[in-house]
Design a protein around this motif. Sequence first.
Motif, PDB file in Angstrom:
ATOM      1  N   ALA A   1       9.027  -4.674  -1.642  1.00  0.00           N
ATOM      2  CA  ALA A   1       9.767  -3.795  -2.540  1.00  0.00           C
ATOM      3  C   ALA A   1       9.866  -4.349  -3.959  1.00  0.00           C
ATOM      4  N   GLN A   2       9.660  -5.663  -4.121  1.00  0.00           N
ATOM      5  CA  GLN A   2       9.666  -6.332  -5.431  1.00  0.00           C
ATOM      6  C   GLN A   2      10.932  -6.029  -6.249  1.00  0.00           C
ATOM      7  N   PRO A   3      12.101  -6.316  -5.708  1.00  0.00           N
ATOM      8  CA  PRO A   3      13.330  -6.079  -6.470  1.00  0.00           C
ATOM      9  C   PRO A   3      13.466  -7.067  -7.622  1.00  0.00           C
ATOM     10  N   ASN A   4      14.210  -6.689  -8.630  1.00  0.00           N
ATOM     11  CA  ASN A   4      14.468  -7.609  -9.741  1.00  0.00           C
ATOM     12  C   ASN A   4      15.414  -8.736  -9.349  1.00  0.00           C
ATOM     13  N   ILE A   5      16.316  -8.440  -8.401  1.00  0.00           N
ATOM     14  CA  ILE A   5      17.301  -9.419  -7.944  1.00  0.00           C
ATOM     15  C   ILE A   5      17.190  -9.546  -6.434  1.00  0.00           C
ATOM     16  N   MET A   6      16.982 -10.771  -5.960  1.00  0.00           N
ATOM     17  CA  MET A   6      16.917 -11.027  -4.524  1.00  0.00           C
ATOM     18  C   MET A   6      18.145 -11.816  -4.116  1.00  0.00           C
TER      19      MET A   6
ATOM     20  N   LYS B   1       4.609  -0.326   8.898  1.00  0.00           N
ATOM     21  CA  LYS B   1       3.908   0.892   8.512  1.00  0.00           C
ATOM     22  C   LYS B   1       4.906   1.959   8.055  1.00  0.00           C
ATOM     23  N   PHE B   2       6.020   2.090   8.794  1.00  0.00           N
ATOM     24  CA  PHE B   2       7.050   3.067   8.432  1.00  0.00           C
ATOM     25  C   PHE B   2       7.631   2.742   7.055  1.00  0.00           C
ATOM     26  N   PHE B   3       7.919   1.468   6.811  1.00  0.00           N
ATOM     27  CA  PHE B   3       8.484   1.068   5.520  1.00  0.00           C
ATOM     28  C   PHE B   3       7.512   1.369   4.384  1.00  0.00           C
ATOM     29  N   LEU B   4       6.248   1.064   4.578  1.00  0.00           N
ATOM     30  CA  LEU B   4       5.242   1.325   3.544  1.00  0.00           C
ATOM     31  C   LEU B   4       5.081   2.826   3.291  1.00  0.00           C
ATOM     32  N   ASP B   5       5.123   3.612   4.346  1.00  0.00           N
ATOM     33  CA  ASP B   5       4.946   5.066   4.203  1.00  0.00           C
ATOM     34  C   ASP B   5       6.080   5.691   3.388  1.00  0.00           C
ATOM     35  N   ILE B   6       7.320   5.294   3.667  1.00  0.00           N
ATOM     36  CA  ILE B   6       8.441   5.949   2.986  1.00  0.00           C
ATOM     37  C   ILE B   6       8.671   5.389   1.581  1.00  0.00           C
ATOM     38  N   ASN B   7       8.042   4.245   1.284  1.00  0.00           N
ATOM     39  CA  ASN B   7       8.235   3.637  -0.038  1.00  0.00           C
ATOM     40  C   ASN B   7       6.946   3.594  -0.870  1.00  0.00           C
ATOM     41  N   LYS B   8       5.925   4.350  -0.456  1.00  0.00           N
ATOM     42  CA  LYS B   8       4.630   4.256  -1.120  1.00  0.00           C
ATOM     43  C   LYS B   8       4.694   4.667  -2.588  1.00  0.00           C
ATOM     44  N   ASP B   9       5.566   5.620  -2.923  1.00  0.00           N
ATOM     45  CA  ASP B   9       5.648   6.065  -4.313  1.00  0.00           C
ATOM     46  C   ASP B   9       6.269   4.987  -5.205  1.00  0.00           C
ATOM     47  N   SER B  10       7.331   4.356  -4.714  1.00  0.00           N
ATOM     48  CA  SER B  10       7.986   3.325  -5.535  1.00  0.00           C
ATOM     49  C   SER B  10       7.166   2.047  -5.594  1.00  0.00           C
ATOM     50  N   ILE B  11       6.463   1.733  -4.502  1.00  0.00           N
ATOM     51  CA  ILE B  11       5.630   0.521  -4.497  1.00  0.00           C
ATOM     52  C   ILE B  11       4.367   0.743  -5.319  1.00  0.00           C
ATOM     53  N   GLY B  12       3.790   1.929  -5.219  1.00  0.00           N
ATOM     54  CA  GLY B  12       2.540   2.236  -5.914  1.00  0.00           C
ATOM     55  C   GLY B  12       1.357   2.006  -4.999  1.00  0.00           C
TER      56      GLY B  12
END
Length: 237
Positions: free
Chosen positions: A150-155, A95-106
């Motif tokens: 996070a869907q990075p281009n490179i994993m 939940k914390f990860f989703l909250d702080i990254n909601k803008d970049s994830i969409g």
Amino acid sequence: MEFVIENLSKSFEKKEVLKDINFTFESGKIYGLLGRNGAGKTTLFNCINSDLKADSGNFYLVEDGDKRGLKPTDIGYVLSTPTVPEFLTGREFLKFFLDINKDSIGKDNIRSIDDYFATMNISAEDSARLLKDYSHGMKNKMQMLINIIAQPNIMLLDEPLTSLDVVVAEEMKQILRSLKTGRITILSTHILDLALDLCDTIVLLNHGTLEIIDKENLDSSEFKTRIIAALTEESHV
């Protein structure tokens, strides 16, 4: 999309670990970065992720013919030893990860927390447990999950399956296969059979350089002997 490494070198004191590497990775593939323990696989990953300063070299992405430098959001890095906040439960952490990254994830791309845990075969009961009580394999799943979201281009996956039990390792392999489209996945390992089973392309890191190994030739005893020799040489790193 392509990920290009250009003239990468890295030394530790008098030992040259990476020697003027030039290589291009293509999206939609899982690359098996094969090398003995100490060959420099983690050093290569740390240079790509800017955790370690390279002595020389450049990294860039090519998208639709346009070249650009790497951004932090381009890279997801799954460490061999999972690092998670052990004072949180799995659910609290996600939940914390989703909250702080909601803008970049969409917002439109965020699914329910239960759905994410189901994707990784983590039960509702386990999601409510503290991360400090998770097994190595479950911590690895959590580390993998946040990088998937996070869907990075490179994993970058540094020996992610080596210490997992058979069931968890098979689950992780299926997840990686389902996610390879549209991204570049580089999995480091010193286990030849794992690389052959999971990866589309085998890249050998030996004596500081990268070399593509044609999987069709791996049935020849000469090729296998050469690869095994490279994987069993004494480490000097």
